[in-house]
Design an enzyme around this catalytic site. Structure first.
Site, PDB file in Angstrom:
ATOM      1  N   ASP A  44       0.812  -1.215   0.000  1.00 14.12           N
ATOM      2  CA  ASP A  44       0.000   0.000   0.000  1.00 14.12           C
ATOM      3  C   ASP A  44       0.849   1.270   0.000  1.00 14.12           C
ATOM      4  O   ASP A  44       2.016   1.258   0.429  1.00 14.12           O
ATOM      5  CB  ASP A  44      -0.896   0.045   1.244  1.00 14.12           C
ATOM      6  CG  ASP A  44      -2.059  -0.932   1.162  1.00 14.12           C
ATOM      7  OD1 ASP A  44      -2.065  -1.787   0.262  1.00 14.12           O
ATOM      8  OD2 ASP A  44      -2.955  -0.831   2.010  1.00 14.12           O
ATOM      9  N   TYR A 136      -6.668   2.697   5.683  1.00 16.57           N
ATOM     10  CA  TYR A 136      -6.894   2.241   7.060  1.00 16.57           C
ATOM     11  C   TYR A 136      -7.933   1.109   7.135  1.00 16.57           C
ATOM     12  O   TYR A 136      -8.303   0.691   8.228  1.00 16.57           O
ATOM     13  CB  TYR A 136      -7.341   3.395   7.978  1.00 16.57           C
ATOM     14  CG  TYR A 136      -6.549   4.653   7.796  1.00 16.57           C
ATOM     15  CD1 TYR A 136      -5.227   4.733   8.241  1.00 16.57           C
ATOM     16  CD2 TYR A 136      -7.099   5.765   7.158  1.00 16.57           C
ATOM     17  CE1 TYR A 136      -4.482   5.888   8.059  1.00 16.57           C
ATOM     18  CE2 TYR A 136      -6.354   6.918   6.963  1.00 16.57           C
ATOM     19  CZ  TYR A 136      -5.048   6.977   7.414  1.00 16.57           C
ATOM     20  OH  TYR A 136      -4.311   8.121   7.221  1.00 16.57           O
ATOM     21  N   HIS A 190       3.647  -2.150   3.219  1.00 12.43           N
ATOM     22  CA  HIS A 190       3.609  -0.805   2.639  1.00 12.43           C
ATOM     23  C   HIS A 190       4.928  -0.503   1.923  1.00 12.43           C
ATOM     24  O   HIS A 190       5.999  -0.815   2.453  1.00 12.43           O
ATOM     25  CB  HIS A 190       3.387   0.243   3.738  1.00 12.43           C
ATOM     26  CG  HIS A 190       2.072   0.092   4.455  1.00 12.43           C
ATOM     27  ND1 HIS A 190       1.872  -0.847   5.445  1.00 12.43           N
ATOM     28  CD2 HIS A 190       0.894   0.751   4.308  1.00 12.43           C
ATOM     29  CE1 HIS A 190       0.620  -0.756   5.894  1.00 12.43           C
ATOM     30  NE2 HIS A 190       0.011   0.203   5.220  1.00 12.43           N
TER      31      HIS A 190
END
Length: 355
Positions: A44, A136, A190
């Protein structure tokens, strides 16, 4: 059994950007039977120039695909880094424009965010999937309706690395490996946060140990589950002139996240296979990271003035794709081919001028 392909045709296929391979060579290890479970690595918040590049190199070196949920603003700021991800064979998905909490956004704002991100991806030359991940993992009813109305499939995760929060590369790897279980696994990491370089350092160990435990690595399919998309492949042809090549482009509707293949066969129409053009029945591979390849079929010429003729290109025996309808190729007699009129006086420079 497939008929042998003439040597000239093999050369033309190769020059056209197509790889010919045997079925055994094309079978990716990710689809082998007997896996302990499937693991889909997802990343991400990127792209981030240096970090994403390093991550892509790790994945390429280990022949592991992944799915990248990209932030629109970062795609617009680093289009080359985003494009490198797809060209390496990975899939690209939507992670909103500015990483705002969608549970606090209106229906209209969510739709605008998704739309702007898709525009940025296409401007960068990407072919984004219809998958998205809410920042989130937060959603509310307006956002859910907006996602559905925009044609997206929301995807969360089963194994959170918590790489953004704490841990060395070794600790992050242990966290991920401890969270794997038989069946389907979606790992969250991430490549676009401050601690991403540390997280990228964990990827090679995760791959090595998970493979040793019998896990198979995959991307995400159209429904956001560990697997691979099965895009439609179609053949698009241009008119050909006798004595030249018929140019046929095989196009995927979207990236497949893996190498795919299809058998391309020429079928007689008014133009006859075996006399007007060579017999073509060849397995053509579309490498991971590409959405089109070109096949060139030589067309014979004769001294007979005749109207345009046609033949068909048929796709069959797909591997990792769905095939579209046959396409028709029109062959124009050389004498009837369009002529090019040069502007100005009948003079063509033959080389540099000497004084």
């Amino acid at each position: 059994m497939l008929r042998p392909v003439p040597a000239l045709l093999v050369v033309l296929l190769t020059l056209g950007g197509v790889t010919l391979a045997s079925p055994a060579e094309a079978m990716p290890p990710e689809v082998a039977k007997g896996c302990t479970g499937k693991v889909a690595l997802t990343f991400d918040d990127g792209p981030a120039r240096g970090t994403t590049h390093r991550l892509v190199q790790v994945l390429r070196r280990n022949q592991v695909p992944a799915t990248f949920f990209m932030v629109g603003q970062r795609v617009a700021a680093s289009p080359a880094a985003a494009l490198e991800v797809e060209q390496a064979g990975n899939l690209v998905a939507n992670h909103s424009w500015a990483h705002r909490d969608m549970s606090r956004q209106s229906y209209r704002d969510v739709r605008r965010s998704l739309r702007a991100t898709r525009r940025a991806m296409k401007a960068a030359g990407l072919h984004p999937t219809d998958l998205m991940r809410p920042p989130y993992g937060a959603l509310a009813k307006p956002a859910r309706r907006a996602i559905r109305a925009s044609g997206y499939v929301p995807v969360l995760w089963t194994d959170d690395s918590l790489d953004w929060k704490s841990g060395s590369s070794q600790q992050i790897a242990r966290r991920i490996l401890a969270g794997l279980h038989p069946g389907r696994n979606i790992v969250l990491q991430h490549d676009g946060v401050n601690r991403s370089p540390i997280s990228v350092g964990a990827v090679e160990r995760v791959i090595r140990v998970a493979k040793r435990r019998g896990y198979c690595f995959t991307a995400l399919d159209e429904n956001g589950r560990p697997g691979f998309p099965t895009p439609l492949v179609t053949a698009v042809a241009k008119d050909a002139v006798e004595g030249t090549d018929a140019v046929v482009t095989l196009e995927l509707a979207q990236p497949a996240g893996r190498a795919t293949a299809v058998v391309v066969e020429a079928a007689s129409g008014t133009a006859l296979v075996g006399s007007d053009l060579p017999a073509l029945q060849a397995r053509v591979e579309i490498p991971a990271g590409k959405v089109r390849v070109t096949v060139r079929i030589p067309v014979a010429t004769d001294a007979v003035l005749e109207p345009a003729e046609t033949f068909s290109v048929v796709l069959r025996d797909p591997e990792g794709v769905r095939v579209g309808q046959p396409t028709t190729v029109t062959v124009i007699d050389a004498a009837n081919a369009p002529r090019i009129d040069l502007p100005g006086p009948p003079f063509l420079p033959l080389g540099p001028t000497f004084s």
